[in-house]
Each structure stands twice: as structure tokens, then as C-alpha cells.
Scaffold this active site. Structure first.
Site, PDB file in Angstrom:
ATOM      1  N   ASP A   1      -2.643  -1.091  10.384  1.00  0.00           N
ATOM      2  CA  ASP A   1      -2.866  -1.103   8.932  1.00  0.00           C
ATOM      3  C   ASP A   1      -3.532  -2.373   8.426  1.00  0.00           C
ATOM      4  O   ASP A   1      -3.847  -2.465   7.239  1.00  0.00           O
ATOM      5  CB  ASP A   1      -1.525  -0.962   8.195  1.00  0.00           C
TER       6      ASP A   1
ATOM      7  N   LYS B   1       0.860  -1.204   0.000  1.00  0.00           N
ATOM      8  CA  LYS B   1       0.000   0.000   0.000  1.00  0.00           C
ATOM      9  C   LYS B   1       0.881   1.234   0.000  1.00  0.00           C
ATOM     10  O   LYS B   1       2.065   1.180   0.384  1.00  0.00           O
ATOM     11  CB  LYS B   1      -0.937   0.027   1.214  1.00  0.00           C
TER      12      LYS B   1
HETATM   13  C1  LIG Z   1       1.400   5.201  10.456  1.00  0.00           C
HETATM   14  C2  LIG Z   1       1.369   4.034   9.508  1.00  0.00           C
HETATM   15  C3  LIG Z   1       0.617   4.489   8.244  1.00  0.00           C
HETATM   16  O1  LIG Z   1       0.277   3.487   7.389  1.00  0.00           O
HETATM   17  O2  LIG Z   1       2.716   3.736   9.253  1.00  0.00           O
HETATM   18  P1  LIG Z   1       3.577   2.575   8.505  1.00  0.00           P
HETATM   19  O3  LIG Z   1       3.873   1.509   9.532  1.00  0.00           O
HETATM   20  O4  LIG Z   1       2.761   2.077   7.375  1.00  0.00           O
HETATM   21  O5  LIG Z   1       4.843   3.237   8.078  1.00  0.00           O
HETATM   22  C4  LIG Z   1       0.630   2.878  10.157  1.00  0.00           C
HETATM   23  O6  LIG Z   1      -0.696   3.227  10.487  1.00  0.00           O
HETATM   24  C5  LIG Z   1       1.285   2.269  11.347  1.00  0.00           C
HETATM   25  O7  LIG Z   1       0.681   1.013  11.473  1.00  0.00           O
HETATM   26  P2  LIG Z   1       1.470  -0.271  11.970  1.00  0.00           P
HETATM   27  O8  LIG Z   1       2.785  -0.377  11.255  1.00  0.00           O
HETATM   28  O9  LIG Z   1       0.516  -1.403  11.903  1.00  0.00           O
HETATM   29  O10 LIG Z   1       1.772   0.189  13.418  1.00  0.00           O
HETATM   30  P3  LIG Z   1       1.594  -0.608  14.755  1.00  0.00           P
HETATM   31  O11 LIG Z   1       2.404  -1.864  14.694  1.00  0.00           O
HETATM   32  O12 LIG Z   1       0.145  -0.669  15.093  1.00  0.00           O
HETATM   33  O13 LIG Z   1       2.301   0.432  15.762  1.00  0.00           O
HETATM   34  C6  LIG Z   1       3.697   0.496  16.007  1.00  0.00           C
HETATM   35  C7  LIG Z   1       3.915   1.576  17.067  1.00  0.00           C
HETATM   36  O14 LIG Z   1       3.802   2.887  16.467  1.00  0.00           O
HETATM   37  C8  LIG Z   1       3.090   3.800  17.293  1.00  0.00           C
HETATM   38  N1  LIG Z   1       1.851   4.238  16.616  1.00  0.00           N
HETATM   39  C9  LIG Z   1       1.362   3.522  15.560  1.00  0.00           C
HETATM   40  C10 LIG Z   1       0.229   3.940  14.889  1.00  0.00           C
HETATM   41  C11 LIG Z   1      -0.419   5.112  15.352  1.00  0.00           C
HETATM   42  N2  LIG Z   1      -1.527   5.554  14.742  1.00  0.00           N
HETATM   43  N3  LIG Z   1       0.078   5.803  16.397  1.00  0.00           N
HETATM   44  C12 LIG Z   1       1.205   5.381  17.027  1.00  0.00           C
HETATM   45  O15 LIG Z   1       1.642   6.031  17.972  1.00  0.00           O
HETATM   46  C13 LIG Z   1       2.801   3.048  18.583  1.00  0.00           C
HETATM   47  O16 LIG Z   1       3.865   3.319  19.464  1.00  0.00           O
HETATM   48  C14 LIG Z   1       2.872   1.572  18.172  1.00  0.00           C
HETATM   49  O17 LIG Z   1       3.267   0.735  19.218  1.00  0.00           O
END
Ligand SMILES: C[C@@](CO)(OP(=O)(O)O)[C@H](O)COP(=O)(O)OP(=O)(O)OC[C@H]1O[C@@H](n2ccc(N)nc2=O)[C@H](O)[C@@H]1O
Ligand SMILES: Nc1ncnc2c1ncn2[C@@H]1O[C@H](COP(=O)(O)OP(=O)(O)O)[C@@H](O)[C@H]1O
Length: 283
Positions: free
Chosen positions: A138, A13
């Protein structure tokens, strides 16, 4: 022992923009973002097992099998559905890890939908999305399989129809931890919400970009390079950067001008996930 097999895509994505609009009491950040899929990604192969075991037959460097989102998704579905069945799972990993293109989340969603199909567990998309959010913010968008405007922590999804350009995606050899960027005190956390119309009219940015380019010189330099050829943006919390093009040829032309040492690929943006297109064929 194997009773049935299934091979399915786990597409990448892009976050076409990403605003951080606040922070909840539990520390998670509230966002506004626009998700679109790419017709490019990992492939998972599932075989049903009658002995109930979940076995991941491919090794992902740096990730213990028990921590792999594929195994965690399979266990979650097994527990939620109560099925006595298990699965052998093979992963063909193509997507760069820690690149903000959602490879782990997409693998998890493909596992939930794939095993739901193979095991005939009959959970609805809503139930699978609820399981998905327990694995990562995500995962639900990959479960639902439609390009979406997202709010909350990314789980409040509104399907949208967007243009489907070709994208050149560049992956600096520099994984970024999402948690690390969200815990940086320099992150902008109070962006004003925007509308889809404002984004389409050219609004929206990635609030994580200044923090990421300050922390990672390699990503900053790659951004400067890509900006010479197109309007370069960053997806998620990085490290992947991308530009949009009207056709594959234009995207390929720019790709050919990048250093051969820089990992990159060209893919079409899709409003319907390639996973869902493939599952429809299987139905
Ligand atoms: C911000 C995004 C945009 O797509 O970044 P990417 O990971 O794709 O780069 C995502 O929502 C990321 O989702 P995901 O990668 O599933 O994150 P998670 O494992 O849920 O979170 C990892 C950590 O990042 C922080 N976190 C994550 C998402 C959020 N909305 N707020 C946060 O503060 C938290 O500390 C969490 O423990
Ligand atoms: N199947 C998987 N594929 C990729 N990463 C995984 C997987 N399972 C667990 N992970 C862990 O999740 C982290 C983030 O993975 P990934 O989804 O590729 O990044 P991003 O969320 O930045 O797009 C990885 O660094 C890895 O430790």
C-alpha cells in the site's frame, strides 16, 4: 546538530471495495481495489541530523524501532540516495493499528517524501514509489498521493476522480493481520474483475469480509450495528468499518448514536492526499 525541521501528515486510506482476483506463484494475491484518502491521520515531525543517525524518538507499543516502517523507510531512502545526513523523527500516532486504514504504510510514505524534501535528495515520485513497494503493497498509493484504481498487488495505479463524501469510520478494538486473512483457505480468490463504471453504479464488495467476520465476532457484531444506520463496508482486511454520508452533520449524527466505548471518527474523503497538499505549501 539539527539543521532543519518539517511536520507532515500521514493520512488514512479507505478501500472503497476490494476484489481478490487471483494468486501469483509467489503467494501474493492479485486485487482490484479503489483507494481514497481521508483528511485524518498521524503526524510526523522530522529534524535533519548532520551525523547520519536515524532516530525514532516515539515508541510504538508492540513494534521495535528497527521494525517500524518509519525507520525502515528512512534507511531505505538514505541508502538509495547516498546522503550523509540523518534524522530525528517523532510520530504522533492517531490511526488504529491493524485497522486496514494503512497507518503504517502512510507513515512510511510520509517519511520517504518528507526526508526526500528535507535532505534535498531529489528522488522522483516514481523512484520513491519503487522504494515504497519494498516496504508494503500500500505504500505506493500514499507516495503518489491521488485516489486511485489499483490492480496487480495494489501497485498498478490509475488516478481517479471520485465523489468526496464524509465517512464515519468505526474501529473495533480488534487488530487484524493482513497475512492471516490472505492465508485463510476460505478466502474467495477468483472474483471477476469489474470496471470503475460498474463500481460507481453500485457494484463491488470486499472479498475479505466473510473471512474476517467469521474469525472475529466483535467485527461481525459491529458491522450489524453500523448497518442499522448506513450501508456499512469494511476497508482492506479490516478491522475498520465505514459508511458514507453527504455531509459531516449526517455522519456525526450516526456517530453520536454509537456506544461511547466504540472508537470512531468522522473524516472527509479526499482525492488529493493531505500530505501532498501540505508539501505543495512547503515548495
Ligand atoms: C490488502 C490490503 C488493501 O489495502 O490490505 P490492508 O493491509 O490495507 O488491510 C493491502 O494491499 C495489504 O497491503 P500491506 O498491508 O502493505 O501488506 P503487506 O505487508 O505487503 O503484506 C502482508 C502479507 O499479506 C499477504 N498479501 C498481501 C497483499 C497481497 N496483495 N496479497 C497477499 O497475499 C502476504 O502474505 C504478505 O506477506
Ligand atoms: N509506523 C507504523 N505504524 C503502524 N504500524 C506499523 C508501523 N510500523 C510497523 N508497523 C506494523 O505494521 C502492522 C500493520 O499496521 P497498519 O498499517 O496500522 O495496519 P493496516 O495495514 O491493517 O492498515 C502493525 O500491526 C505493526 O506491527
Amino acid at each position: 546538530m539539527n539543521t532543519a525541521t518539517l511536520s507532515l501528515p500521514a493520512p488514512a486510506k479507505l478501500n472503497l471495495f476490494l476484489h481478490v482476483t487471483g494468486q501469483r506463484d509467489d503467494g501474493y494475491h492479485t486485487l482490484q481495489t479503489l483507494f481514497q484518502f481521508l483528511d485524518y491521520g498521524d503526524t510526523l515531525h522530522f529534524s535533519s541530523r548532520s551525523d547520519g543517525k536515524i532516530a525514532l524518538l516515539s515508541n510504538l507499543p508492540g513494534v521495535d524501532a528497527e521494525d517500524n516502517l518509519i525507520v525502515r523507510a528512512a534507511r531505505l531512502l538514505k541508502e538509495a540516495s547516498g546522503t550523509p545526513l540523518g534524522a530525528d523523527i517523532k510520530l504522533d500516532k492517531v490511526l488504529p493499528m491493524g485497522g486496514g486504514i494503512g497507518g503504517g504504510s502512510s507513515d512510511a510514505a510520509t517519511t520517504l517524501l518528507g526526508l526526500n524534501h528535507l535532505w534535498q535528495t531529489g528522488l522522483s515520485i516514481d523512484q520513491l514509489a519503487e522504494l515504497g513497494i519494498r516496504l508494503g503493497a500500500d505504500v505506493p498509493v500514499f507516495v503518489r498521493g491521488h485516489a486511485a484504481w489499483a490492480e496487480g498487488v495494489g501497485e498498478q495505479l490509475t488516478p481517479v476522480e471520485l465523489e468526496e463524501p464524509w465517512f464515519l469510520v468505526v474501529a473495533p478494538d480488534c487488530p487484524v493481520s493482513t497475512a492471516e486473512i490472505f492465508s485463510d483457505e476460505r478466502l474467495t480468490r477468483n472474483s471477476s474483475p469489474i470496471t470503475l463504471a460498474a463500481f460507481v453504479a453500485g457494484g463491488g464488495r470486499n472479498d475479505c469480509l466473510p473471512v474476517v467476520t467469521t474469525r472475529y465476532t466483535e467485527i461481525r457484531n459491529t458491522l450489524i450495528l453500523l448497518n442499522k444506520y448506513c450501508e456499512a463496508k469494511m476497508t482492506g482486511t479490516g478491522s475498520c468499518l465505514f459508511g458514507a454520508f453527504p455531509n459531516e452533520r449526517e455522519a456525526d449524527k450516526v456517530r453520536a448514536r454509537l456506544p461511547a466505548t466504540l472508537r470512531s471518527f468522522v473524516a472527509r474523503g479526499c482525492n488529493v492526499s493531505p500530505l501532498h497538499r501540505e508539501l505543495q505549501k512547503q515548495a
